[in-house]
Design a protein around this motif. Structure first.
Motif, PDB file in Angstrom:
ATOM      1  N   LEU A 191       0.840  -1.206   0.000  1.00  0.00           N
ATOM      2  CA  LEU A 191       0.000   0.000   0.000  1.00  0.00           C
ATOM      3  C   LEU A 191       0.871   1.250   0.000  1.00  0.00           C
ATOM      4  N   VAL A 229       0.914   4.150  -2.828  1.00  0.00           N
ATOM      5  CA  VAL A 229       0.641   5.565  -2.513  1.00  0.00           C
ATOM      6  C   VAL A 229       1.834   6.434  -2.936  1.00  0.00           C
ATOM      7  N   HIS A 289       1.792   6.994  -6.552  1.00  0.00           N
ATOM      8  CA  HIS A 289       0.749   7.954  -6.953  1.00  0.00           C
ATOM      9  C   HIS A 289       1.245   9.396  -6.925  1.00  0.00           C
ATOM     10  N   PHE A 306       1.013  11.915  -9.754  1.00  0.00           N
ATOM     11  CA  PHE A 306      -0.156  12.729 -10.097  1.00  0.00           C
ATOM     12  C   PHE A 306      -0.139  14.076  -9.372  1.00  0.00           C
ATOM     13  N   TYR A 328       2.236  -3.853 -12.336  1.00  0.00           N
ATOM     14  CA  TYR A 328       2.932  -3.541 -11.085  1.00  0.00           C
ATOM     15  C   TYR A 328       2.870  -4.738 -10.147  1.00  0.00           C
ATOM     16  N   ASP A 342       0.516  -4.323  -7.159  1.00  0.00           N
ATOM     17  CA  ASP A 342      -0.928  -4.492  -7.388  1.00  0.00           C
ATOM     18  C   ASP A 342      -1.346  -5.921  -7.057  1.00  0.00           C
ATOM     19  N   ILE A 377     -11.206   0.315  -3.520  1.00  0.00           N
ATOM     20  CA  ILE A 377     -10.294   1.330  -4.081  1.00  0.00           C
ATOM     21  C   ILE A 377      -9.296   0.655  -5.018  1.00  0.00           C
ATOM     22  N   ILE A 378      -8.764  -0.471  -4.570  1.00  0.00           N
ATOM     23  CA  ILE A 378      -7.754  -1.183  -5.364  1.00  0.00           C
ATOM     24  C   ILE A 378      -8.359  -1.716  -6.666  1.00  0.00           C
ATOM     25  N   GLY A 432      -8.885   1.097  -9.022  1.00  0.00           N
ATOM     26  CA  GLY A 432      -7.586   1.550  -9.538  1.00  0.00           C
ATOM     27  C   GLY A 432      -7.045   0.610 -10.595  1.00  0.00           C
ATOM     28  N   ILE A 433      -7.096  -0.692 -10.282  1.00  0.00           N
ATOM     29  CA  ILE A 433      -6.565  -1.694 -11.208  1.00  0.00           C
ATOM     30  C   ILE A 433      -7.386  -1.697 -12.508  1.00  0.00           C
ATOM     31  N   ARG A 438      -6.393   1.199 -14.657  1.00  0.00           N
ATOM     32  CA  ARG A 438      -5.079   1.090 -15.302  1.00  0.00           C
ATOM     33  C   ARG A 438      -5.055   0.042 -16.405  1.00  0.00           C
ATOM     34  N   VAL A 497      -4.378   9.717 -18.043  1.00  0.00           N
ATOM     35  CA  VAL A 497      -3.866  10.269 -16.771  1.00  0.00           C
ATOM     36  C   VAL A 497      -3.550  11.767 -16.850  1.00  0.00           C
ATOM     37  N   PHE A 542     -12.763   6.882 -12.484  1.00  0.00           N
ATOM     38  CA  PHE A 542     -11.819   7.664 -11.690  1.00  0.00           C
ATOM     39  C   PHE A 542     -12.537   8.322 -10.507  1.00  0.00           C
ATOM     40  N   VAL A 545     -11.563   6.893  -1.977  1.00  0.00           N
ATOM     41  CA  VAL A 545     -10.373   7.365  -1.238  1.00  0.00           C
ATOM     42  C   VAL A 545     -10.807   8.477  -0.265  1.00  0.00           C
TER      43      VAL A 545
END
Ligand code: HEM
Length: 331
Positions: free
Chosen positions: A137, A141, A144, A147, A174, A177, A215-216, A219-220, A223, A230, A255, A262
């Protein structure tokens, strides 16, 4: 299993809110600008409030949990980390706890065998799963930060490249992930499969796990499946970190689901068990020195003791003591 399904339902409803809000009601500004500011304010204010509240509490006793020889005679070797006698070693002990979950490494499980005999055995899976979950995690983060920063520092760039070591998909896969998904699944199953864990688990144990999983997954999916653009994401985040109020550009609804969850996590954080991340630094069993023989720990709850020294006593009763032929220090 109400305590599992209720948090699951709550997370599903939460994930649905931004989908409807942005996709059908066009509330991109609310979900992309207003809510993130609000969530950050609650997270920072709440975290600070709880830390200051804990810091102000008195620590009545010297209660470090020790596991080795404390500092005593010169010829007896002290275990400096397990039984620290100075601030530096106590700090090192807290740090190894935070970074490597040192005490969880000694986790044991109790089992009844034929006999009946109660036996304790080593149990390292929780340590390994917990460590993998928290570290991955953290790496996610940190990654990230691309961004939020105009120029990503070399160290974070290197971390990103190392995480993309298995360059087997497009965009590159990743490692963290997969690791975070595997470990978080283990943490949920641990509570579901073990009957003892089922009894002691509460909805407040499942809710943050489900929220993080959602959240994961969002996110996955962004991506590897929907392949979010992005650039507008970065523009929005740079605007937010510079305290701007520009409306977000054209970004997919997924998104907003990711960001909204989050934000919910951030708002929930200060009021939940997730505060263990700050509390560990203030835990007296971990951060105190084991020096009770060398240094008196005064209990702030005790009222001031009114005491009288022997010489004061003797000053008051010297003549009477002499008459009674009792020995006196001063004539
Ligand atoms: C608790 C905080 C967060 C967690 C645990 C998290 C988790 C993840 C995960 C696991 C991924 C999959 C790809 C990857 O690992 O990079 C991802 C992707 C993504 N996340 Fe997050 N995220 C968080 C916060 C945020 C925030 C605040 C933003 C706002 C910018 C964000 C935007 C994105 C975007 C745009 C992607 C897609 C990245 C890509 O296509 O390369 N995430 N997130």
């Amino acid at each position: 299993m109400k305590k599992v399904f209720l948090p699951l339902l709550m997370v599903s409803v939460l994930a649905f809110i931004p989908y409807v809000g942005v996709h059908y009601a066009g509330l991109g500004y609310l979900f992309g600008v207003v809510l993130p500011y609000l969530a950050m304010a609650v997270l920072l204010g709440g975290f600070l409030f709880r830390m200051v509240d804990w810091l102000r509490r008195p620590v009545p006793f010297c209660i470090p949990t020790t596991c080795g020889q404390e500092k005593s005679l010169d010829w007896i070797q002290q275990d400096k980390l397990e039984s620290p006698s100075s601030f530096l070693y106590a700090a090192a002990r807290v740090l190894t706890e935070v970074l490597f979950f040192r005490s969880l490494f000694r986790n044991t499980k109790a089992k009844m065998h034929k006999g009946p005999t109660l036996a304790y055995g080593s149990s390292k899976w929780l340590w390994l799963g917990g460590l993998g979950f928290h570290w991955s995690l953290l790496v996610i983060v940190l990654r990230h930060s691309r961004f939020f920063l105009v120029m990503v520092p070399d160290s974070l760039q290197l971390l990103d490249e190392a995480d993309r070591f298995f360059d087997i998909t497009l965009p590159a896969f990743y490692l963290t992930d997969a690791l975070v998904l595997a470990t978080v699944t283990f943490l949920v199953l641990r509570r579901l499969r073990d009957s003892k864990m089922q009894v002691i688990s509460l909805p407040a144990d499942f809710f943050p796990l489900f929220l993080i999983i959602a959240i994961i997954i969002a996110g996955i999916s962004m991506r590897y499946v929907t392949k979010v653009d992005v650039m507008p994401v970065k523009a929005l985040m740079l605007n937010l970190v510079n305290f701007g109020f520009e409306p977000p550009g054209e970004i997919g609804t997924l998104f907003y689901v990711h960001l909204f969850l989050v934000c919910m996590l951030a708002i929930y954080f200060p009021f939940s068990k997730l505060m263990h991340s700050g509390a560990i630094f203030l835990s007296p069993t971990r951060n105190q020195c084991n020096n009770s023989r060398a240094k008196r720990h005064s209990n702030p709850w005790n009222s001031a003791i009114k005491f009288r020294t022997y010489s004061e006593y003797e000053d008051d009763y010297r003549e009477k003591m002499k008459k009674a032929k009792l020995p006196v220090d001063k004539q």
